[in-house]
Design a protein around this motif. Sequence first.
Motif, PDB file in Angstrom:
ATOM      1  N   THR A   4      45.729 -69.648  38.177  1.00 51.88           N
ATOM      2  CA  THR A   4      45.266 -68.580  37.263  1.00 51.88           C
ATOM      3  C   THR A   4      43.813 -68.419  37.449  1.00 51.88           C
ATOM      4  OG1 THR A   4      46.769 -69.151  35.479  1.00 51.88           O
ATOM      5  CG2 THR A   4      45.039 -67.722  34.850  1.00 51.88           C
ATOM      6  N   VAL A   5      43.003 -69.660  37.937  1.00 53.04           N
ATOM      7  CA  VAL A   5      41.451 -69.567  38.090  1.00 53.04           C
ATOM      8  C   VAL A   5      41.382 -68.755  39.614  1.00 53.04           C
ATOM      9  CG1 VAL A   5      39.602 -70.801  38.834  1.00 53.04           C
ATOM     10  CG2 VAL A   5      40.786 -71.596  36.981  1.00 53.04           C
ATOM     11  N   VAL A   6      42.184 -68.926  40.463  1.00 54.99           N
ATOM     12  CA  VAL A   6      42.125 -68.250  41.732  1.00 54.99           C
ATOM     13  C   VAL A   6      42.302 -66.835  41.430  1.00 54.99           C
ATOM     14  CG1 VAL A   6      43.303 -67.781  44.046  1.00 54.99           C
ATOM     15  CG2 VAL A   6      43.049 -70.356  43.259  1.00 54.99           C
ATOM     16  N   LEU A   7      43.040 -66.380  40.915  1.00 55.68           N
ATOM     17  CA  LEU A   7      43.542 -64.839  40.731  1.00 55.68           C
ATOM     18  C   LEU A   7      42.137 -64.207  39.906  1.00 55.68           C
ATOM     19  CD1 LEU A   7      47.182 -64.609  40.121  1.00 55.68           C
ATOM     20  CD2 LEU A   7      46.198 -64.435  42.256  1.00 55.68           C
ATOM     21  N   THR A   8      41.939 -64.742  38.867  1.00 53.44           N
ATOM     22  CA  THR A   8      40.900 -64.240  37.919  1.00 53.44           C
ATOM     23  C   THR A   8      39.566 -64.277  38.489  1.00 53.44           C
ATOM     24  OG1 THR A   8      42.198 -65.168  35.904  1.00 53.44           O
ATOM     25  CG2 THR A   8      40.026 -64.310  35.532  1.00 53.44           C
ATOM     26  N   ILE A  41      41.201 -61.857  30.239  1.00 53.95           N
ATOM     27  CA  ILE A  41      41.830 -61.729  31.565  1.00 53.95           C
ATOM     28  C   ILE A  41      42.498 -60.121  31.508  1.00 53.95           C
ATOM     29  CG2 ILE A  41      43.618 -62.281  33.184  1.00 53.95           C
ATOM     30  CD1 ILE A  41      43.346 -64.989  32.438  1.00 53.95           C
ATOM     31  N   VAL A  42      42.881 -59.950  30.612  1.00 54.66           N
ATOM     32  CA  VAL A  42      43.566 -58.369  30.500  1.00 54.66           C
ATOM     33  C   VAL A  42      42.326 -57.470  30.320  1.00 54.66           C
ATOM     34  CG1 VAL A  42      44.482 -56.845  28.712  1.00 54.66           C
ATOM     35  CG2 VAL A  42      45.696 -58.908  29.436  1.00 54.66           C
ATOM     36  N   ALA A  43      41.188 -57.832  29.402  1.00 48.84           N
ATOM     37  CA  ALA A  43      40.067 -56.910  29.547  1.00 48.84           C
ATOM     38  C   ALA A  43      39.491 -56.697  30.875  1.00 48.84           C
ATOM     39  CB  ALA A  43      38.781 -57.633  28.798  1.00 48.84           C
ATOM     40  N   LEU A  44      39.439 -57.856  31.700  1.00 49.98           N
ATOM     41  CA  LEU A  44      38.879 -57.784  32.857  1.00 49.98           C
ATOM     42  C   LEU A  44      39.895 -56.740  34.084  1.00 49.98           C
ATOM     43  CD1 LEU A  44      37.163 -58.831  35.307  1.00 49.98           C
ATOM     44  CD2 LEU A  44      38.526 -60.701  35.757  1.00 49.98           C
ATOM     45  N   GLY A  45      40.951 -56.743  33.790  1.00 48.27           N
ATOM     46  CA  GLY A  45      42.082 -56.026  34.639  1.00 48.27           C
ATOM     47  C   GLY A  45      41.831 -54.349  34.349  1.00 48.27           C
ATOM     48  N   GLY A  91      41.414 -47.973  46.225  1.00 44.84           N
ATOM     49  CA  GLY A  91      42.388 -48.856  46.240  1.00 44.84           C
ATOM     50  C   GLY A  91      42.274 -50.010  46.184  1.00 44.84           C
ATOM     51  N   ALA A  92      40.977 -50.699  46.482  1.00 39.22           N
ATOM     52  CA  ALA A  92      40.374 -51.984  46.360  1.00 39.22           C
ATOM     53  C   ALA A  92      40.486 -52.505  44.538  1.00 39.22           C
ATOM     54  CB  ALA A  92      39.171 -52.331  47.048  1.00 39.22           C
ATOM     55  N   TYR A  93      39.892 -51.401  43.981  1.00 44.89           N
ATOM     56  CA  TYR A  93      39.818 -51.667  42.436  1.00 44.89           C
ATOM     57  C   TYR A  93      41.003 -51.688  41.704  1.00 44.89           C
ATOM     58  CZ  TYR A  93      34.800 -51.981  41.843  1.00 44.89           C
ATOM     59  OH  TYR A  93      33.259 -52.305  41.864  1.00 44.89           O
ATOM     60  N   ILE A 101      46.013 -57.520  40.236  1.00 45.39           N
ATOM     61  CA  ILE A 101      45.811 -59.092  40.465  1.00 45.39           C
ATOM     62  C   ILE A 101      45.561 -59.758  39.095  1.00 45.39           C
ATOM     63  CG2 ILE A 101      44.444 -60.897  41.210  1.00 45.39           C
ATOM     64  CD1 ILE A 101      44.432 -59.198  44.071  1.00 45.39           C
ATOM     65  N   SER A 102      44.563 -59.117  38.343  1.00 45.49           N
ATOM     66  CA  SER A 102      44.238 -59.484  36.913  1.00 45.49           C
ATOM     67  C   SER A 102      45.203 -59.486  35.841  1.00 45.49           C
ATOM     68  CB  SER A 102      42.939 -58.703  36.392  1.00 45.49           C
ATOM     69  OG  SER A 102      42.507 -59.366  35.350  1.00 45.49           O
ATOM     70  N   MET A 103      46.203 -58.538  36.128  1.00 46.41           N
ATOM     71  CA  MET A 103      47.116 -58.702  34.978  1.00 46.41           C
ATOM     72  C   MET A 103      48.216 -59.520  35.526  1.00 46.41           C
ATOM     73  SD  MET A 103      46.395 -56.294  32.857  1.00 46.41           S
ATOM     74  CE  MET A 103      45.388 -54.960  32.715  1.00 46.41           C
ATOM     75  N   VAL A 104      48.347 -59.926  36.753  1.00 49.32           N
ATOM     76  CA  VAL A 104      49.514 -60.982  36.946  1.00 49.32           C
ATOM     77  C   VAL A 104      48.883 -62.363  36.676  1.00 49.32           C
ATOM     78  CG1 VAL A 104      50.175 -62.237  38.992  1.00 49.32           C
ATOM     79  CG2 VAL A 104      50.277 -59.948  39.167  1.00 49.32           C
ATOM     80  N   ALA A 105      47.443 -62.321  36.444  1.00 48.82           N
ATOM     81  CA  ALA A 105      46.742 -63.855  36.170  1.00 48.82           C
ATOM     82  C   ALA A 105      46.932 -63.837  34.677  1.00 48.82           C
ATOM     83  CB  ALA A 105      45.362 -63.507  36.345  1.00 48.82           C
ATOM     84  N   ALA A 106      46.871 -62.800  34.047  1.00 44.85           N
ATOM     85  CA  ALA A 106      47.130 -62.799  32.379  1.00 44.85           C
ATOM     86  C   ALA A 106      48.624 -63.256  32.171  1.00 44.85           C
ATOM     87  CB  ALA A 106      46.774 -61.412  31.899  1.00 44.85           C
ATOM     88  N   GLY A 107      49.520 -62.780  32.966  1.00 40.02           N
ATOM     89  CA  GLY A 107      51.053 -63.375  32.817  1.00 40.02           C
ATOM     90  C   GLY A 107      50.948 -64.924  33.072  1.00 40.02           C
TER      91      GLY A 107
END
Length: 467
Positions: A275-279, A339-343, A425-427, A433-439
Motif C-alpha cells: 500500500t505504501v509503494v502504490l500510494t 488515499i481516495v482523495a489523492l486518486g 495518460g500518466a495522470y 493506482i491510487s484507487m487500487v491502493a485504497a482497496g
Amino acid sequence: MTDLAPDGTPGDSLNYREITDGRGRVYRVGETDRELLGGRSRKLMVYLPWLAMMAIGVSEYAYGSAEDTLSHAHHWAQGDAFWVLSVWVFFQAGIAFPAGWLRERGVLTARRAMFLGAALSLLGFTALSHLGGVLAVICGFGVIGGIGSGLVYATCINMVGKWFPERRGARTGFVNGGFAYGALPFIFLFNYAFDTGDFHEVLDLIGVYVLIVVAGCAWFFKDPPKNWWPPDIDPPHYGGNASSAASPVKNPPAARQFTPGEAVRSGMLPLIWVTVVLTAGVSVFGISFQVDFAREVGFGPLVAASSMGLMSVVNGVGRTAVGWLSDLWGRKSTLVFVIVALGLAQFGVIWAGDIHSEGLFLAFAFLSGFGGGAFYPLFAALTPDYFGENHNATTYGLVYSGKLVSGLFGGGLGSMVVTAWGYDGAYALAGGISMVAAGFALLLHPPGSTRIRDVTPDPRPISRETT
C-alpha cells in the motif's frame, strides 16, 4: 534498570515499575519526561524533530521547481533530473530499515544518526551544485544526500512516537508535516531567484542551512527507555477512559510486541508495504511533474510556482490534521479517506488542464497535496499500533522502505510514461493506482487478538514488578 545518558545510552538508575496487563503488554511507569530529559519537557521531542524535518524537506519538495535550471546548468538530457530525484527517494527511504536496526542494537544513537544525516545532506547539496555529470550527481545528491535525509527523517519520526505513546497520531502528523511545508520558501526561491548564474551559491547556502539546523536539533535528541509510559496518564487496560480522545478504542494497542520477522509473517506488514509503494508512487509523481504539467498546458510561472507551493503547504498541514483526526476516527478509516482523495485529485488535474482553468488546477493541486502527504504519518502511527513500539525503528523502516520502490516508478518511470502517453495518460494511470491502493488499505487489520472489547479496562489482576 537505567535511565538514558545525554547521548542516548544507559546512564544513572531511576526508580520505576513495570506494569503488565492481562494480555501481556508491559508499561514502564514512574519516570517523568523531565527526569529523563534533564529537566526539559518531552514537548521538546516534538519541536526539535519538527524543525529538523522542515530543514530537510527542501531536498524533495522543492526539487521539482529547480529541475529546469539544473538541467540547463549541467546540460542534462530530458528525464535526467527526474532520475536524480528517483535515486534520492530510493536511498532516502531505503536507509530507514538499516538505520533502525543499528539504533535498536545500540550501534547508532539518535544523536549520532542526526549528526551523520546533517553532514551527508551538506555533501549532497555540494554535489548537486558542483558536479555536472548526471551520474556524479546521482551518486552525490541521490545516494549520499538521500541517505543523509533518510537518517534524519527516520530518526525524527521514531523519536516522537517513542515519547508520545499514548496519542502518537497528532504529534507524528505535526512533525511529519514539517517535511513538506518547510520547503515552501525554497519553492518560490527556485522559481524566481534561481538561474544558471547563481545556482552554485544558492545550493551551497542551502546545504549549510540544513547542516546547521539539523545538527543544532540533534544535540538535544534522546530516546526514552523501552516500554516507557508517561506516569501521569493511565496505560491502556489499566483504568483507561474510553471516552477520552486518547482512548485506544479507535486505535487498539498492539496485541503484543512483534519482532520485525513476526510482523512480516503476520501478513499485515507486507500488505502495508504494498500500500505504501502504490500510494507513495502517486505522491512522488505529483511532486515531480506538477510544475512541468502546469507549464505544458500554458499556465504562467506564478501559477506553476503557486501550485507547487500550495501542494507543499497543504501536504504538510494535511499531515498534521489527519494525525489528529486519526486519533478520533481511527487510523484505517482516515487512511482510506486520504488515499481516495489523492486518486481523485489526479483525475481532477487532467480536467483542469483540459479546460485550461487555473482556479481548478490550484484546487486539485490543493487536494493532491493533501492526499500526497497525509498518508505518511498515518502509516507511521499505524505501524506501532499494529506491531508495538519496542521494535518500531526497524519495523517502520521496513514499512517506509516501500517508498524506495515508489520513487523509481513515481519519478523515473513516470517520465517514461509521460513521454509515451502524455500527461493525461500518466495522470490517469496515477489516479487508477491510487484507487487500487485504497482497496488494499481496506484489507488492513491488527494482527493477533486485538479487538475493541480487548481495549476496555481489563478486570483481571495486573502484575507489577518494582525495580
